[in-house]
Structures are given as structure tokens and as C-alpha cells.
Design an enzyme around this catalytic site. Structure first.
Site, short mmCIF file in Angstrom:
data_model
loop_
_atom_site.label_atom_id
_atom_site.label_comp_id
_atom_site.label_asym_id
_atom_site.label_seq_id
_atom_site.Cartn_x
_atom_site.Cartn_y
_atom_site.Cartn_z
N ASN A 149 40.59 44.56 38.57
CA ASN A 149 40.35 45.32 37.66
C ASN A 149 42.17 46.06 38.35
OD1 ASN A 149 38.05 46.02 37.77
ND2 ASN A 149 37.36 47.45 38.90
N PHE A 150 42.73 45.61 39.32
CA PHE A 150 43.99 46.55 39.95
C PHE A 150 44.74 45.73 39.17
CE2 PHE A 150 42.98 47.57 44.64
CZ PHE A 150 42.05 48.55 44.00
N ARG A 176 35.70 43.79 39.16
CA ARG A 176 35.71 43.29 40.91
C ARG A 176 37.07 43.69 41.33
NH1 ARG A 176 33.17 37.14 41.10
NH2 ARG A 176 33.24 36.85 39.12
N VAL A 177 37.88 43.99 42.52
CA VAL A 177 38.80 44.60 42.95
C VAL A 177 40.29 43.87 42.32
CG1 VAL A 177 39.05 43.46 44.82
CG2 VAL A 177 39.75 45.83 44.96
N TYR A 192 20.62 40.85 43.62
CA TYR A 192 21.90 39.61 43.89
C TYR A 192 21.60 39.24 45.29
CZ TYR A 192 26.69 37.19 44.17
OH TYR A 192 26.78 35.56 44.41
#
Ligand SMILES: NC(=O)c1ccc[n+]([C@@H]2O[C@H](COP(=O)([O-])OP(=O)(O)OC[C@H]3O[C@@H](n4cnc5c(N)ncnc54)[C@H](O)[C@@H]3O)[C@@H](O)[C@H]2O)c1
Length: 313
Positions: free
Chosen positions: A190-191, A186-187, A145
Site C-alpha cells: 500500500n505505502f 497490505r501495508v 483466515y
């Protein structure tokens, strides 16, 4: 004046918001996507629009369409997706850029590249200005990437130097908002998903690493501003929200907005995970008159509303 605009990766998270904005401004939009990470549901509400057209196409193959501008967004953006087929990821960035630059050159039209803060790698300077050359591992699991995007930037600037093409390179920092993928690791997504499901929120490392989060509406505003700058303006230009939050702070904000009673669990840090990342946006301010306007709490609220709907469907 309205234009006919090609967006590669138009069925993805950012591409779908960009499509909406460009249609709302009266343009025609041709959305090109191979639906690897993008989906019809992201653009379902646009499908009947008389000025919106979708082409299933992989940008690693040449494309011939008549357009006035190209936004090149095609590329999976999250590690789970871009590491799924790393060779295809590099190909998408590099061969995709060559194909789209070739089209822009033939048509003599401006082309914008969705580059990334990942070109800075694990940065040794903080915050990152566009002059910083980066600290990237060329052979690690994220390299397909990072290096693919760096090579794409090289190609853009060589097309500029060799063919005087009107190029616009935007370095996008972490962006979030409705239509992010629920399971892409991705954070923010996710959270939120963990909190809404009442599962423990997983934090990699001790949670003191920081990130900046830009709401998608702010980002697409910056993209359109950059595209419409004069020929001399090429970028690279950082676009992101400089507000810096630790992962622990983000987790707490998500818990508050969702009203969830999820616990917080710590996991080992993955390889090459940057410790800090924050954009210096002085150039975007001076050259684009751009500034993020959506505060984290407001952006998280609409993202949480979106995920609530998706998870109940
Ligand atoms: N979301 C972010 O925080 C972020 C940050 C930096 C850069 N970017 C860049 O912005 C762009 C859009 O990211 P996103 O978050 O919307 O990701 P996304 O995965 O939702 O969108 C990428 C789109 O490209 C399509 N695509 C992938 N390979 C393709 C190919 N070979 N041919 C045609 N289409 C292809 C996918 O199907 C998808 O619709 C990407 O180039 C990404 O690298 C995103």
C-alpha cells in the site's frame, strides 16, 4: 539429494520465491495453484524450466501426485482477498490441509504448513512465543483466515499424533518483497504504491501500532531449513523479523526510498486490527540456526524497484 517437491499456492507471492529457491537447489518443483490470488506472471520466468511444472488445481479437491515433500501454501493471505469469499477461505485452509495431509500420509513424506502469526490474534503477550495460545475472535471478519489456519494446525498435529506423519508448522510473520500484490491492502505494498503514484499514504489509526517485516528471501530460507529438519522437529516455529517499526516509521522509510513527496493521511482503525505483533524467534535460532539477514531499508529498496517496474508496465 534432489527431490520432487509439491508447492501448493506456488504461483503466489511467497510460493514463487520458494519455487525459485528449490529449483536453484536442483529439485523438481510441481506448482499447484487455482490462480485466485496467484498469477502466471509471478512464475513466467520459470515456465520454460525443465524441472518446473504447473497444475491448475483447487486444493479443496483431492490431488494425487508422486512427490517427496509438500509445502502447503495455498490460501489467500491478505484481508481483501480472504474476506472476498470467507467460506472458501476456511475451506481452503481446512479441506486443503486435509487433502494435502492425506497425500503426505499415503506417500509417507514430510509436509510443511504455512501457518501465520494471525493464530495469535490480537496478542496479549509481547513478543509472541510459540507457547502463546493466542487471542482470536472466532466470529469476526478475520476469523475465516485466523481460525482456518488454527484448524489446519490442529489437523497437522493430529496427523502427527495419529499417524506419526512428519509435519513442519511454520508461523510466518508479515513478509514483504517483490511480487507482493499491488492492491491487496497490505501495508508495505500500500505505502509503496501510494508513494510511487504520488498519492497520500494512508495510515489506519494514529500510526503508533507496530509490525515486524520479514524480507521474502529470509522467509523462504527458514521454510527450507524447517522442511529439512529431522522427524522429531515439528514446530510450530515462528519465522519473522523481530525488528519492530511503527506504521509512521514505515511510511517515512518508504517516502525516503521512493523520494516521493506524498502526504500522510489518517483513517479509522479496522475491526480486530492487532495493536502490536512481533515474533520471538529464539526457537528458529536454536532449532534451525536461522536469523533474518536483510535489513528493512535493503528489502524495501528491492520491493520499490519491483513496484516501479510493475507500475510503469
Ligand atoms: N505474506 C505474508 O506475510 C504471510 C504471512 C503469514 C502467512 N502467510 C501464508 O503464506 C502462504 C502464501 O502467502 P502469500 O503471501 O504468498 O499469498 P498469495 O495470495 O500471494 O499466495 C497464495 C496462493 O495460493 C493460491 N490459492 C488460494 N486458494 C487456493 C486453492 N483453494 N487452491 C489452490 N491454490 C489456491 C493463490 O492463487 C495464490 O497463488 C499463505 O498460506 C499465507 O497464509 C503469508
Amino acid at each position: 539429494m534432489s527431490s520432487r517437491i509439491l508447492i501448493t499456492g506456488g504461483a503466489g507471492f511467497i510460493g514463487s520465491h520458494l519455487s525459485e529457491k528449490l529449483l536453484a537447489e536442483g529439485n523438481e518443483v510441481i506448482c499447484v495453484d487455482n490462480f485466485f490470488t496467484g498469477s502466471k506472471s509471478n512464475i513466467e520466468h520459470l515456465l520454460g524450466h525443465p524441472r518446473f511444472e504447473v497444475l491448475r488445481h483447487d486444493v479443496t479437491f483431492p490431488l494425487y501426485v508422486e512427490v517427496d515433500q509438500i509445502y502447503n501454501l495455498a490460501c489467500p493471505a491478505s484481508p481483501v482477498h480472504y474476506q472476498h469469499d470467507p467460506v472458501q477461505t476456511t475451506k481452503t485452509s481446512v479441506v486443503g490441509a486435509i487433502n494435502m495431509l492425506g497425500l503426505a500420509k499415503r506417500l509417507r513424506i514430510p509436509i510443511l504448513q504455512a501457518s501465520t502469526s494471525e493464530v495469535y490474534g490480537d496478542p496479549a503477550v509481547h513478543p509472541q512465543t510459540e507457547e502463546y495460545w493466542g487471542n482470536v475472535n472466532p466470529i469476526g471478519p478475520r476469523s475465516c483466515y485466523d481460525e482456518g489456519k488454527r484448524a489446519a494446525e490442529t489437523l497437522f498435529f493430529d496427523y502427527r499424533r495419529q499417524h506419526d506423519l512428519s509435519i513442519k508448522v511454520i508461523r510466518i510473520f508479515n513478509t514483504y518483497g517483490p511480487r507482493m500484490h499491488p492492491n491487496d491492502g497490505r501495508v508495505v505494498s500500500n505505502f509503496i504504491v501510494q508513494a510511487l503514484r504520488g498519492e497520500p499514504i494512508t495510515i489506519y489509526g494514529d500510526g503508533s501500532q507496530t509490525r515486524s517485516f520479514c524480507y521474502v528471501d529470509d522467509l523462504v530460507d527458514g521454510m527450507v531449513r524447517l522442511m529439512n529438519t529431522p522427524h522429531e522437529v515439528t514446530g510450530p516455529i515462528n519465522v519473522g523479523n523481530p525488528g519492530e517499526f511503527t506504521m509512521l516509521e514505515l511510511a517515512q522509510a518508504v517516502l525516503e526510498i521512493t523520494g516521493s513527496s506524498s502526504s500522510i493521511e489518517h483513517r479509522p482503525l479496522p475491526q480486530d486490527d492487532p495493536k502490536q505483533r512481533q515474533p520471538d524467534i529464539s526457537r528458529a535460532r536454536s532449532e534451525l540456526g536461522w536469523e533474518p539477514t536483510v535489513a528493512l531499508a535493503a528489502g524495501l529498496q528491492s520491493t520499490v524497484d519491483y513496484f516501479r517496474r510493475v507500475l510503469t508496465e
